[in-house]
Design a protein around this motif. Structure first.
Motif, short mmCIF file in Angstrom:
data_model
loop_
_atom_site.label_atom_id
_atom_site.label_comp_id
_atom_site.label_asym_id
_atom_site.label_seq_id
_atom_site.Cartn_x
_atom_site.Cartn_y
_atom_site.Cartn_z
N UNK A 1 90.35 75.20 -32.69
CA UNK A 1 90.96 74.74 -31.45
C UNK A 1 90.85 73.22 -31.33
N UNK A 2 89.69 72.68 -31.67
CA UNK A 2 89.52 71.22 -31.61
C UNK A 2 90.44 70.52 -32.59
N UNK A 3 90.62 71.10 -33.77
CA UNK A 3 91.56 70.51 -34.74
C UNK A 3 92.97 70.49 -34.16
N UNK A 4 93.34 71.55 -33.45
CA UNK A 4 94.65 71.58 -32.81
C UNK A 4 94.80 70.50 -31.77
N UNK A 5 93.74 70.27 -30.98
CA UNK A 5 93.79 69.21 -29.97
C UNK A 5 93.96 67.84 -30.63
N UNK A 6 93.28 67.63 -31.73
CA UNK A 6 93.36 66.34 -32.43
C UNK A 6 94.76 66.12 -33.01
N UNK A 7 95.37 67.18 -33.53
CA UNK A 7 96.73 67.07 -34.06
C UNK A 7 97.71 66.76 -32.94
N UNK A 8 97.54 67.42 -31.81
CA UNK A 8 98.42 67.17 -30.66
C UNK A 8 98.31 65.73 -30.19
N UNK A 9 97.10 65.18 -30.27
CA UNK A 9 96.88 63.79 -29.85
C UNK A 9 97.55 62.80 -30.79
N UNK A 10 97.78 63.21 -32.04
CA UNK A 10 98.48 62.33 -32.97
C UNK A 10 97.75 62.03 -34.26
N UNK A 11 96.59 62.64 -34.48
CA UNK A 11 95.88 62.43 -35.74
C UNK A 11 96.59 63.20 -36.85
N UNK A 12 96.68 62.57 -38.03
CA UNK A 12 97.50 63.14 -39.10
C UNK A 12 96.73 63.15 -40.42
N UNK A 13 97.15 64.02 -41.36
CA UNK A 13 96.53 64.02 -42.69
C UNK A 13 96.65 62.65 -43.35
N UNK B 1 78.01 69.81 -32.77
CA UNK B 1 78.77 68.60 -33.16
C UNK B 1 79.25 68.62 -34.61
N UNK B 2 78.55 69.33 -35.48
CA UNK B 2 79.01 69.42 -36.87
C UNK B 2 80.39 70.04 -36.95
N UNK B 3 80.68 70.97 -36.03
CA UNK B 3 82.00 71.60 -36.02
C UNK B 3 83.08 70.61 -35.60
N UNK B 4 82.73 69.65 -34.73
CA UNK B 4 83.69 68.61 -34.36
C UNK B 4 83.98 67.70 -35.54
N UNK B 5 82.93 67.30 -36.27
CA UNK B 5 83.14 66.49 -37.46
C UNK B 5 83.98 67.25 -38.48
N UNK C 1 71.02 54.84 -36.91
CA UNK C 1 72.03 54.17 -36.10
C UNK C 1 71.44 53.83 -34.74
N UNK C 2 72.02 52.84 -34.08
CA UNK C 2 71.55 52.44 -32.76
C UNK C 2 71.75 53.57 -31.76
N UNK C 3 70.73 53.83 -30.96
CA UNK C 3 70.81 54.90 -29.96
C UNK C 3 71.89 54.61 -28.92
N UNK C 4 72.15 53.33 -28.65
CA UNK C 4 73.16 52.97 -27.65
C UNK C 4 74.55 53.48 -28.00
N UNK C 5 74.77 53.80 -29.26
CA UNK C 5 76.09 54.26 -29.70
C UNK C 5 76.25 55.77 -29.60
N UNK C 6 75.25 56.44 -29.02
CA UNK C 6 75.32 57.89 -28.90
C UNK C 6 74.93 58.59 -30.19
N UNK C 7 75.03 59.90 -30.18
CA UNK C 7 74.58 60.69 -31.32
C UNK C 7 75.61 60.76 -32.45
N UNK C 8 76.88 60.56 -32.12
CA UNK C 8 77.93 60.82 -33.11
C UNK C 8 77.78 60.01 -34.40
N UNK C 9 77.59 58.68 -34.36
CA UNK C 9 77.53 57.94 -35.62
C UNK C 9 76.36 58.35 -36.50
N UNK C 10 75.22 58.70 -35.88
CA UNK C 10 74.08 59.14 -36.69
C UNK C 10 74.35 60.51 -37.31
N UNK C 11 75.02 61.38 -36.56
CA UNK C 11 75.39 62.68 -37.12
C UNK C 11 76.37 62.50 -38.28
N UNK C 12 77.31 61.58 -38.12
CA UNK C 12 78.25 61.32 -39.21
C UNK C 12 77.55 60.70 -40.40
#
Length: 272
Positions: free
Chosen positions: A18-30, A50-54, A99-110
């Motif tokens: 479902x999240x992949x579908x949302x991203x495609x609708x927003x305009x993200x492309x292969x 969050x791993x599922x979002x990545x 990664x800096x904590x101020x940037x949230x969890x996403x960059x460290x997870x990535x």
């Protein structure tokens, strides 16, 4: 089974598909390269976390696409500048430094996702995962790390995009690249020292950078990045949508930076 009451029942988790579908609708492309800022809580519950979002981002980008995140480095200025603690500060190591904590969890997870790479300029460091991860993270300039020789400069040069996935618009790090490029008088310049891990030993190095802790010149609001992005969107460029529950914005990096440079120069460039 009775229908779910959306005002009282807990939300169902979003799935990877479902999240992949949302991203495609927003305009993200292969094949896209996309620098992503994500406020994970705003997405809502995700099946697999969050791993599922990545993974969903990777599904849309495909094997030739590249997902990037802005890491910075978790090293407080007040600790770095305390002479009594200098010998105890661990050096920057792209493979291990958080990664800096101020940037949230996403960059460290990535950054810690298998296969990810991380660039070598401490304060401007980025993580990258996917087809061009090595290229995006290679040869990151140690001084002026938001300039052309950086993942930000490469994102513009390669026609990449920036995704604000529930993240405030004033956190669009790509606009530090615009600050670097803009022809402005009296830019704030920061000089500091930091330790690097070089061939297994700690080496202190002096750095020079346009000051990203505050607007690059006086006379700008603290959240002026948001003002620039909103003005860009009113021109009809970029797209708004939702990924999960998160209000999101997707823009192309090259026109976004060009717009920001023109916006800054029209207000602050001195007479020639």
């Amino acid at each position: 089974m009775p229908p779910r009451n959306e005002t009282t029942d807990p939300p169902s988790p979003w799935t990877r598909a479902t999240l992949a579908g949302h991203l495609q609708t927003l305009g993200l492309e292969p094949g896209d390269a996309v620098l992503t800022h994500a406020a994970l809580r705003s997405v809502g519950p995700i099946l697999g976390g969050p791993d599922a979002l990545i993974a969903a981002l990777g599904d849309v980008l495909g094997p030739d696409g590249t997902l990037l995140g802005y890491c910075d480095w978790q090293l407080a200025d007040e600790v770095r500048d305390d002479p009594a603690l200098r010998d105890q500060i661990p050096p920057f190591d792209p493979l291990r430094s958080r990664s800096a904590r101020d940037n949230g969890a996403f960059p460290e997870l990535l950054r810690t996702t298998p296969g990810a790479r991380r660039s070598g300029s401490p304060g401007a460091s980025c993580a990258a995962l996917g087809g061009r991860a090595d290229w995006f993270t290679a040869d990151h300039a140690l001084d002026y790390g938001y300039g052309p020789q950086s993942p930000f400069g490469k994102l513009v040069a390669s026609g990449g995009k920036t995704l604000m996935l529930g993240a405030p618009l004033d956190t669009m790090t790509l606009l530090h690249h615009a600050e670097h490029l803009a022809d402005l008088p009296h830019k704030r310049v920061l000089h500091y020292e930091a330790p690097l891990l070089v061939d297994g030993r700690t080496v202190w190095r002096r750095f020079e950078e346009f000051d990203t802790r505050q607007p690059v010149v006086e006379g700008l609001a603290e959240d002026f990045f948001a003002e620039i992005v909103e003005a860009f969107l009113t021109t009809g460029q970029g797209r708004r949508g939702r990924v999960g529950h998160a209000p999101s914005v997707l823009v192309e990096a090259r026109p976004m930076v060009a717009f920001a440079v023109a916006w800054l120069e029209s207000r602050f460039r001195g007479p020639r």
